[in-house]
Scaffold this active site. Structure first.
Site, short mmCIF file in Angstrom:
data_model
loop_
_atom_site.label_atom_id
_atom_site.label_comp_id
_atom_site.label_asym_id
_atom_site.label_seq_id
_atom_site.Cartn_x
_atom_site.Cartn_y
_atom_site.Cartn_z
N CYS A 1 -24.54 -39.23 -37.95
CA CYS A 1 -23.70 -40.00 -37.02
C CYS A 1 -23.68 -41.42 -37.58
O CYS A 1 -24.49 -41.79 -38.41
CB CYS A 1 -24.30 -40.04 -35.63
SG CYS A 1 -24.45 -38.43 -34.87
N ARG B 1 -19.50 -40.54 -41.61
CA ARG B 1 -20.78 -39.95 -41.23
C ARG B 1 -20.66 -38.99 -40.06
O ARG B 1 -21.61 -38.28 -39.72
CB ARG B 1 -21.80 -41.05 -40.89
CG ARG B 1 -22.07 -42.03 -42.01
CD ARG B 1 -23.01 -43.11 -41.55
NE ARG B 1 -24.27 -42.54 -41.11
CZ ARG B 1 -25.28 -42.24 -41.94
NH1 ARG B 1 -25.12 -42.46 -43.23
NH2 ARG B 1 -26.39 -41.74 -41.50
N TRP C 1 -21.48 -36.88 -34.98
CA TRP C 1 -21.44 -35.53 -35.55
C TRP C 1 -22.38 -34.73 -34.67
O TRP C 1 -23.59 -34.92 -34.70
CB TRP C 1 -21.91 -35.52 -36.99
CG TRP C 1 -21.71 -34.20 -37.67
CD1 TRP C 1 -20.60 -33.74 -38.32
CD2 TRP C 1 -22.66 -33.13 -37.76
NE1 TRP C 1 -20.79 -32.48 -38.80
CE2 TRP C 1 -22.03 -32.07 -38.46
CE3 TRP C 1 -23.96 -32.96 -37.29
CZ2 TRP C 1 -22.69 -30.87 -38.72
CZ3 TRP C 1 -24.60 -31.76 -37.57
CH2 TRP C 1 -23.96 -30.73 -38.27
N ASN D 1 -28.82 -41.64 -33.88
CA ASN D 1 -28.53 -40.70 -34.96
C ASN D 1 -29.82 -39.94 -35.22
O ASN D 1 -30.86 -40.53 -35.44
CB ASN D 1 -28.10 -41.47 -36.23
CG ASN D 1 -27.88 -40.53 -37.40
OD1 ASN D 1 -27.71 -39.33 -37.22
ND2 ASN D 1 -27.93 -41.06 -38.62
N GLY D 2 -29.76 -38.60 -35.13
CA GLY D 2 -30.96 -37.81 -35.41
C GLY D 2 -31.17 -36.76 -34.34
O GLY D 2 -30.25 -36.40 -33.62
N GLU E 1 -19.72 -25.20 -58.20
CA GLU E 1 -19.25 -26.47 -57.62
C GLU E 1 -17.76 -26.39 -57.31
O GLU E 1 -17.29 -26.89 -56.29
CB GLU E 1 -19.56 -27.63 -58.56
CG GLU E 1 -18.94 -28.97 -58.20
CD GLU E 1 -19.35 -29.52 -56.84
OE1 GLU E 1 -20.24 -28.92 -56.18
OE2 GLU E 1 -18.77 -30.53 -56.41
N LYS F 1 -16.36 -27.08 -53.60
CA LYS F 1 -15.30 -28.07 -53.32
C LYS F 1 -14.16 -27.42 -52.57
O LYS F 1 -13.64 -27.95 -51.59
CB LYS F 1 -14.81 -28.66 -54.64
CG LYS F 1 -15.74 -29.72 -55.20
CD LYS F 1 -15.63 -30.98 -54.38
CE LYS F 1 -16.89 -31.78 -54.18
NZ LYS F 1 -18.14 -31.17 -53.89
N GLU G 1 -15.23 -26.36 -48.90
CA GLU G 1 -15.53 -27.44 -47.94
C GLU G 1 -14.31 -28.30 -47.65
O GLU G 1 -14.22 -28.95 -46.61
CB GLU G 1 -16.69 -28.29 -48.42
CG GLU G 1 -16.43 -29.16 -49.62
CD GLU G 1 -17.60 -30.10 -49.91
OE1 GLU G 1 -18.23 -30.59 -48.97
OE2 GLU G 1 -17.87 -30.33 -51.09
N HIS H 1 -21.82 -6.26 -61.58
CA HIS H 1 -22.90 -5.89 -60.65
C HIS H 1 -22.49 -6.06 -59.19
O HIS H 1 -23.34 -6.21 -58.32
CB HIS H 1 -24.14 -6.73 -60.98
CG HIS H 1 -24.59 -6.56 -62.40
ND1 HIS H 1 -25.29 -5.47 -62.85
CD2 HIS H 1 -24.36 -7.33 -63.49
CE1 HIS H 1 -25.51 -5.58 -64.15
NE2 HIS H 1 -24.96 -6.70 -64.56
N LYS I 1 -21.19 -36.72 -44.25
CA LYS I 1 -21.50 -37.18 -45.60
C LYS I 1 -23.00 -37.11 -45.89
O LYS I 1 -23.41 -36.87 -47.01
CB LYS I 1 -21.05 -38.63 -45.78
CG LYS I 1 -21.23 -39.17 -47.20
CD LYS I 1 -20.41 -38.39 -48.22
CE LYS I 1 -20.60 -38.90 -49.62
NZ LYS I 1 -19.92 -38.03 -50.62
#
Ligand code: AGP
Length: 613
Positions: free
Chosen positions: A2, A27, A74, A100-101, A482, A486, A489, A505, A608
């Protein structure tokens, strides 16, 4: 996860809070709110959704004051709606908190407070902070906060104000970041520097256990018992303009194009082509430790974990040291076998990722030497670890990591060369050639960035598909992962990265004409292997997007001109291929996301910095 901010000073508190929240929106952005206190008392406003929704409702001419706090959320506990948006209040409504937390014992505290007559109106854990402070408040907010801290368990950073004690803000940190901005007759407290950077460059990074007391003319930092702590301000050298978009449509696109500069800045001053030596002067690994080192473990999350996997190739090849790589959330709980002859590297661009911090703290307790590769000065990881190797990518605002990823890879290459030299496994001649390759990387990345237009055309053809498969081999396997990360997300398309040799496999069962396959088929020793994987996929109807080396047309005969695509990268040394081949994958994910109308800089459900488990 947050963004929190507090302001106290002579300027328009409301405008300072809104501007600060704007720079912290990366954030978290599912709801927002502010509280300001002026001559006509306290005013508080919250709204669901993006910060714009709140800003539209706020009129600074009627809602203002000399101090206040703000929050962009968030959600962890409680749905992302107005009721659960911060700030949260105590029973009297005169004490408000932004946080935040996670307060891990909030249910126990809530029950005890309820039994003592407190009434709660939200589902959040944050609200119990306001009521716990209220429980101890008798006119001294600092004392009440310090007493409340004795009851809180978990990771948290919060800021409190009270209408009954004017012109003071109290902040407390235990985990997520909290930084003070020291101005002329004004001060700020926020989750991150960009919230106040255009007003002051003097910053104090709070440490776990710190309590900050902000007034217009003074800022104090004490411990939970009230003992004064000597926290010296640091001068921030960033240029505020770096935080703006500078004409790019999105921060992420700006940061993709900043990669050549970020790579150059991360290399700057750390090597000499003349001597063929790498100088990592910020490290103090002594010779005995280096010579007796038996193993390196790397713990990280997300894109940083993928950089770690590239680093494994570099360190094992150049320093001939065994390297284990693990996601931090697994590493921290698997009781790793560590001792004082081992180095544990954490890779975290934010320096605040909870799982990575926990992995590093556990490693330190187990006696291992700890080193973090990080992009944020003064972040918690840089304070926990014995050693810090900074990337110099500049602030990365887009939630999707790009320039920090390629800068991490540069740091890992430099570290591998540095250790190889110190262990006598690389001569200056060996190193000089590799440094020359690394020094060319930024220019080759600039050439790769010129492919954005053709890649946008490819995105136009594929933006509606439901699934993607990315294949790579060797040190390009992490790059395939990666590329998939990308894409998923940013565009919410299901995408998987796989080591190409694993196709038989299992994953080959997925292949049909609806499953595009992105293959990293660069001109390297494994080309023939991946070429046959591509043929196997084509035989089952896959459409191919092949990333190949300019001038190497061996793949062309097996591709269909009307169904398949090639992205030709400038020829480059294989060792720096991870830096070069990730660029088209970043651009592909970006363009597909834009075409799908997704929120590129603030993808849904993400933040983030993941500062909670
Ligand atoms: C990467 O694009 C994601 N935003 C995410 O996976 C990120 O890499 C991860 O959360 C780790 O963040 P850190 O580097 O700050 O620790």
């Amino acid at each position: 996860m947050c963004g929190i901010i507090g302001y106290i000073g002579e300027r328009s508190t409301t405008e300072m809070l809104l501007a600060g929240l704007r720079s912290l929106e990366y954030r978290g952005y599912d709801s927002a709110g502010i509280a300001v206190v002026g001559s006509d008392g306290m005013k508080l406003l919250r709204s669901e959704g993006k910060l714009d929704n709140l800003a539209r409702q706020v009129d600074p001419s009627t809602m203002n004051g000399s101090y206040g706090i703000g929050h962009t959320r968030w959600a962890t506990h409680g749905r992302p709606n107005e009721e659960n948006a911060h700030p949260h209040r105590d029973c009297s409504g005169s004490i408000v908190i932004v946080h935040n937390g996670i307060i891990e014992n909030y249910l126990d505290l809530k029950k005890a407070l309820t039994d003592n007559g407190h009434e709660f109106v939200t589902e959040t854990d944050t609200e119990i902070i306001a009521h716990t402070v209220e429980k101890y408040f008798d006119g001294d907010l600092e004392l009440a906060v310090r007493k409340a801290l004795g009851e809180l368990e978990g990771v948290f950073a919060f800021v409190a104000l009270s209408e009954k004690e004017p012109d003071v803000l109290i902040g407390a940190r235990n985990g997520p970041p909290l930084v003070l901005g020291i101005g002329e007759d004004e001060s700020f407290i926020a989750s991150d520097v960009p919230a106040f950077l255009s007003h002051t460059r003097e910053a104090i990074f709070l440490e776990d256990g710190d309590v900050a007391i902000l007034r217009k003319q003074s800022v104090r930092v004490v411990d939970i018992d009230g003992n004064e702590l000597d926290r010296k301000p640091e001068r921030i050298t960033w240029d505020p303009i770096q935080v703006e978009k500078q004409g790019f449509k999105h921060f992420m696109l700006k940061e993709i194009y900043e990669q050549p500069r970020a790579v150059r800045d991360t290399l700057l001053g750390r090597y000499s082509l003349d001597s063929g030596l790498v100088h990592l002067n910020e490290l103090s690994l002594d010779d005995d430790f280096v010579s007796q080192m038996t193993r390196i473990s790397i713990a990280a999350c997300g894109t940083s974990w993928l950089a770690a996997q590239v680093g494994k190739f570099y360190i094992e090849e150049l320093a001939r040291l065994p390297v284990d790589v693990d996601v931090a959330s697994e590493f921290r709980y698997r009781n790793p076998i560590l001792d004082d002859k081992q180095l544990v590297i954490g890779i975290t661009q934010s320096g605040e990722t909870a799982d990575t911090l926990a992995a590093l703290k556990a490693s330190k307790e187990a006696g291992a030497k700890t080193l973090v590769i990080c992009n944020v000065t003064g972040s918690m990881a840089t304070r926990v670890c014995d050693e810090t190797l900074y990337t110099h990518a500049g602030p990365e605002i887009g939630v999707a990591a790009t320039k920090t990823f390629t800068s991490q890879i540069v740091c890992l290459y430099l570290l591998a060369l540095h250790l190889g030299q110190r262990l006598g496994r690389l001569t200056p001649e060996d190193t000089r050639g590799r440094l020359a390759d690394l020094a060319r990387a930024a220019h080759i990345m600039e050439q790769a960035l010129e492919l954005s237009e053709p890649i946008m055309e490819i995105a136009r053809e594929f933006y509606l598909v439901d699934d993607f498969l990315f294949l790579g081999r060797g040190h390009l396997y992490p790059i395939a992962l990666e590329g998939a990360l990308k894409l998923k997300e940013l565009s919410y398309i299901h995408a998987e990265g796989y080591p190409a040799g694993e196709m038989k496999h299992g994953p080959i069962a997925l292949i049909d004409d609806r499953m595009p396959l992105v293959a990293l088929a660069l001109d390297n020793p494994l080309f023939e292997k991946i070429a046959s994987n591509i043929q196997e996929a084509k035989a089952r109807g896959a459409r191919i997007i092949a990333v190949i080396t300019e001038g190497d047309d061996r793949l062309i005969p097996i591709l269909d001109q009307d169904r398949d695509h090639v992205i030709r990268l400038p020829r480059h040394p294989d060792a720096i291929s991870p830096l070069i081949s990730v660029v088209p994958l970043q651009l592909l994910a970006y363009h597909i996301s834009v075409r799908r109308g997704c929120d590129v800089d603030q993808p849904r459900n993400l933040a983030k910095s993941v500062t909670v488990e």
